[in-house]
Design an enzyme around this catalytic site. Sequence first.
Site, mmCIF file in Angstrom:
data_model
loop_
_atom_site.group_PDB
_atom_site.id
_atom_site.type_symbol
_atom_site.label_atom_id
_atom_site.label_comp_id
_atom_site.label_asym_id
_atom_site.label_seq_id
_atom_site.Cartn_x
_atom_site.Cartn_y
_atom_site.Cartn_z
ATOM 1 N N ASP A 104 2.205 1.988 2.512
ATOM 2 C CA ASP A 104 2.194 1.016 1.416
ATOM 3 C C ASP A 104 3.047 1.469 0.237
ATOM 4 O O ASP A 104 2.614 1.425 -0.927
ATOM 5 C CB ASP A 104 0.763 0.773 0.923
ATOM 6 C CG ASP A 104 -0.226 0.527 2.045
ATOM 7 O OD1 ASP A 104 0.168 -0.082 3.051
ATOM 8 O OD2 ASP A 104 -1.390 0.941 1.917
ATOM 9 N N GLU A 145 -1.201 -9.836 3.564
ATOM 10 C CA GLU A 145 -1.531 -8.846 2.532
ATOM 11 C C GLU A 145 -0.262 -8.180 2.039
ATOM 12 O O GLU A 145 0.852 -8.496 2.480
ATOM 13 C CB GLU A 145 -2.495 -7.789 3.096
ATOM 14 C CG GLU A 145 -1.945 -6.966 4.240
ATOM 15 C CD GLU A 145 -2.977 -6.022 4.855
ATOM 16 O OE1 GLU A 145 -4.186 -6.200 4.571
ATOM 17 O OE2 GLU A 145 -2.585 -5.119 5.620
#
Length: 483
Positions: free
Chosen positions: A7, A174
Amino acid sequence: MAGDYPDPSVTKIGDTYWATATTSNWGAIFPLLKSKDLTNWQLVGHVFPDGPPAWADYYFWAPEISEDGGKVYVYYTAHRKGGPLSVGVARADNPAGPYQDLGPLVGQPDGSIDAFPMRDENGVAYLIWKEDGNSANKPTPIWAQRINDAHTALTGEKTELFRNTAPWEGNLVEGVSMVRHEGYFYAFYAANGCCGRGCTYATGVARSRSLLGPWEKYAQNPILVKNDVWTCPGHGTAISRGNRWFMLHHAYNTNGFENVGRQGVLSEFRWNADGWPEFLDNHSVPTALAANTSRRDFSDEFNGSTLAPTWQWPVEEKPQFALRGGKLLLTARTDHSGAALGQSLAVADYTATTTLDPTALPASTVAGLAALGDPNNTLALVAGEGKLRLRQMKGGKPQMLGEVALPAGKALHLQLQARSGNQYRFSWSTDGKTWQNLPADGAAVDGSFLPPWDRGVRVGVLAQGPSTATVGFEGFQIASLTR
């Protein structure tokens, strides 16, 4: 960004790019890296170097670094003590820190994760995030809500931007990051299964003239998918350098996969004639940095006054340690696998070594070299109590895989060799030259059980015993192996 950097987030402050990434249940929390060219990165610290903020305990995910009004903000996800996954924020005057935690901003009953700050077409500040509905077998709306000038609270009503509706998206969307380009807001997002060998992650994009919508998903989604080098690419930040556009995202290298973890990958894209982003050849290759031996290898002789910032530990079990006289002094723990310090890996094939003095081991204490998944999943070659043992901890259940009498002498060299990320062989030596296997037949131990679903393996040292016991390690090395 070779190693376990899920991420990843990146922004440009002045003439320097700054990045951070998920650390999950490893401390120190959220690395701070800087670069002049988006390729060569230097680790300079952490957002929370001393432990979790007071309101949170674990799952430190998806930090997003940005600058606003002369301050630097890191929006991040963490598990709220006694509550759900929540989005918090920390602030600093300088991107290198120190950071002051401002507390949680939003924590819906099913969880709130993956925050991204964005100003709308009128310059009003909003926070974008995902409602973690997939954790409860529900859809996953992407929300936007105004944030106050102090960045300490959300105001007004939240607005849904979009949710998982396309078949390729599976049970979630997401990791949204946004840019504004030629009159449109573009939301890059990840979808489907993020993690593990069975992952199905890919990247899509949607656009809108207004931040609050309506949003249109690209008909050609997904725009970034797996290839022969990288698999499951997603959850990153789009950024420009000059007139070129890139996304810094994570992906698994097909050599090493979940054992090394989700690595930071820089992929270039261009804007097509219809104004949509298209990744070049849909193919990212390892950068020179990722192939650089200096990044693949690691050595620490413990000669400094502070521990190198690349060392990590279980976030809820930070060990006590000190450096003195060219040794790492690690205070033992009784629980789980003991006190542990480890290094993230950049390759799947490597040798790790360390040295200790077995005659100096305190009573009722064992210590040695380990492959670390988490406190309940380890493989370790440990000395102590008159024995040299190969010990496995799987799901919290210990098992002895082999042992010999502890050899005489004040120097015991321990070695771990990994192949394909999860095949481990252990050996020992009294002179650092002639090695003996444990078990004696040199059979590989399958360590595929080690990595948790969301992170890679660490390799390092551990010490198990009473809290009054301290073990000295004389150097630690990781050397990459060629296939």
